[in-house]
Design a protein around this motif. Structure first.
Motif, PDB file in Angstrom:
ATOM      1  N   LEU A  16       0.831  -1.202   0.000  1.00 51.35           N
ATOM      2  CA  LEU A  16       0.000   0.000   0.000  1.00 51.35           C
ATOM      3  C   LEU A  16       0.870   1.257   0.000  1.00 51.35           C
ATOM      4  N   ILE A  17       1.919   1.254   0.786  1.00 59.19           N
ATOM      5  CA  ILE A  17       2.828   2.400   0.837  1.00 59.19           C
ATOM      6  C   ILE A  17       3.495   2.606  -0.523  1.00 59.19           C
ATOM      7  N   LYS A  18       3.962   1.504  -1.157  1.00 60.43           N
ATOM      8  CA  LYS A  18       4.580   1.619  -2.479  1.00 60.43           C
ATOM      9  C   LYS A  18       3.582   2.147  -3.499  1.00 60.43           C
ATOM     10  N   TYR A  19       2.336   1.701  -3.427  1.00 60.86           N
ATOM     11  CA  TYR A  19       1.311   2.157  -4.360  1.00 60.86           C
ATOM     12  C   TYR A  19       1.079   3.654  -4.210  1.00 60.86           C
ATOM     13  N   VAL A  20       0.986   4.130  -2.975  1.00 62.54           N
ATOM     14  CA  VAL A  20       0.733   5.550  -2.729  1.00 62.54           C
ATOM     15  C   VAL A  20       1.905   6.388  -3.227  1.00 62.54           C
ATOM     16  N   ILE A  21       3.116   5.917  -3.026  1.00 63.91           N
ATOM     17  CA  ILE A  21       4.298   6.660  -3.460  1.00 63.91           C
ATOM     18  C   ILE A  21       4.381   6.692  -4.983  1.00 63.91           C
ATOM     19  N   ASN A  22       4.113   5.552  -5.644  1.00 63.08           N
ATOM     20  CA  ASN A  22       4.320   5.451  -7.084  1.00 63.08           C
ATOM     21  C   ASN A  22       3.156   5.942  -7.929  1.00 63.08           C
ATOM     22  N   ARG A  23       1.995   6.150  -7.363  1.00 68.63           N
ATOM     23  CA  ARG A  23       0.853   6.538  -8.193  1.00 68.63           C
ATOM     24  C   ARG A  23       0.981   7.973  -8.701  1.00 68.63           C
ATOM     25  N   ASN A  24       1.761   8.797  -8.018  1.00 67.19           N
ATOM     26  CA  ASN A  24       1.925  10.183  -8.438  1.00 67.19           C
ATOM     27  C   ASN A  24       3.032  10.355  -9.458  1.00 67.19           C
ATOM     28  N   LYS A  25       3.864   9.334  -9.629  1.00 70.60           N
ATOM     29  CA  LYS A  25       4.940   9.430 -10.613  1.00 70.60           C
ATOM     30  C   LYS A  25       4.351   9.227 -11.995  1.00 70.60           C
ATOM     31  N   LYS A  26       4.728  10.099 -12.897  1.00 69.28           N
ATOM     32  CA  LYS A  26       4.239   9.979 -14.264  1.00 69.28           C
ATOM     33  C   LYS A  26       5.213   9.118 -15.045  1.00 69.28           C
ATOM     34  N   THR A  27       4.679   8.109 -15.691  1.00 66.04           N
ATOM     35  CA  THR A  27       5.521   7.252 -16.503  1.00 66.04           C
ATOM     36  C   THR A  27       5.407   7.686 -17.957  1.00 66.04           C
ATOM     37  N   SER A  28       6.521   7.682 -18.614  1.00 68.53           N
ATOM     38  CA  SER A  28       6.504   8.039 -20.026  1.00 68.53           C
ATOM     39  C   SER A  28       6.517   6.750 -20.832  1.00 68.53           C
ATOM     40  N   LYS A  29       5.618   6.664 -21.774  1.00 64.70           N
ATOM     41  CA  LYS A  29       5.561   5.507 -22.636  1.00 64.70           C
ATOM     42  C   LYS A  29       6.240   5.862 -23.952  1.00 64.70           C
ATOM     43  N   LYS A  30       7.255   5.100 -24.286  1.00 64.59           N
ATOM     44  CA  LYS A  30       7.963   5.333 -25.531  1.00 64.59           C
ATOM     45  C   LYS A  30       7.253   4.552 -26.623  1.00 64.59           C
ATOM     46  N   THR A  31       6.910   5.235 -27.666  1.00 64.47           N
ATOM     47  CA  THR A  31       6.247   4.577 -28.776  1.00 64.47           C
ATOM     48  C   THR A  31       6.990   4.897 -30.056  1.00 64.47           C
ATOM     49  N   MET A  32       6.860   3.991 -30.996  1.00 63.80           N
ATOM     50  CA  MET A  32       7.449   4.195 -32.317  1.00 63.80           C
ATOM     51  C   MET A  32       6.319   4.161 -33.324  1.00 63.80           C
ATOM     52  N   LYS A  33       6.366   5.043 -34.268  1.00 66.65           N
ATOM     53  CA  LYS A  33       5.345   5.090 -35.308  1.00 66.65           C
ATOM     54  C   LYS A  33       5.998   4.763 -36.637  1.00 66.65           C
ATOM     55  N   GLN A  34       5.403   3.820 -37.329  1.00 61.44           N
ATOM     56  CA  GLN A  34       5.923   3.428 -38.626  1.00 61.44           C
ATOM     57  C   GLN A  34       5.141   4.152 -39.712  1.00 61.44           C
ATOM     58  N   ILE A  35       5.866   4.809 -40.594  1.00 59.84           N
ATOM     59  CA  ILE A  35       5.229   5.550 -41.681  1.00 59.84           C
ATOM     60  C   ILE A  35       5.273   4.687 -42.931  1.00 59.84           C
ATOM     61  N   ASN A  36       4.134   4.366 -43.468  1.00 59.38           N
ATOM     62  CA  ASN A  36       4.036   3.546 -44.674  1.00 59.38           C
ATOM     63  C   ASN A  36       3.692   4.437 -45.859  1.00 59.38           C
ATOM     64  N   THR A  37       4.496   4.329 -46.892  1.00 61.14           N
ATOM     65  CA  THR A  37       4.240   5.116 -48.098  1.00 61.14           C
ATOM     66  C   THR A  37       4.149   4.192 -49.301  1.00 61.14           C
ATOM     67  N   ASP A  38       3.523   4.645 -50.322  1.00 55.50           N
ATOM     68  CA  ASP A  38       3.378   3.936 -51.592  1.00 55.50           C
ATOM     69  C   ASP A  38       2.819   2.531 -51.376  1.00 55.50           C
ATOM     70  N   ASN A  39       3.558   1.514 -51.779  1.00 58.88           N
ATOM     71  CA  ASN A  39       3.073   0.139 -51.699  1.00 58.88           C
ATOM     72  C   ASN A  39       3.595  -0.617 -50.483  1.00 58.88           C
TER      73      ASN A  39
END
Length: 74
Positions: free
Chosen positions: A30-53
């Motif tokens: 419970l203590i860990k949950y309370v401490i960690n819920r305020n931390k913002k996590t960054s999600k790294k995403t990759m976007k694939q760009i499809n062109t032509d065929n």
């Protein structure tokens, strides 16, 4: 501080039994949950760009061909 130590000494059988460990683990979680819920996590995403065929399919692992300092670089 003495009162806490006396409490642990007097109740050591209950504290270190299964129920005591379960309750202590729940309090710690419970203590860990309370401490960690305020931390913002960054999600790294990759976007694939499809062109032509391009179908946008990736097979295998992601390789970094431009990385330097690898032992296998030639």
């Amino acid at each position: 501080m003495e009162a806490i130590l006396k409490y642990f000494i007097d109740n050591k059988e209950w504290i270190f039994s299964g129920l005591g460990i379960f309750i202590i683990g729940g309090i710690i979680s419970l203590i860990k949950y309370v401490i960690n819920r305020n931390k913002k996590t960054s999600k790294k995403t990759m976007k694939q760009i499809n062109t032509d065929n391009s179908s946008g399919t990736q097979i295998g692992i992601q390789n970094n061909y431009y990385q330097t300092g690898d032992k296998n670089d030639q």
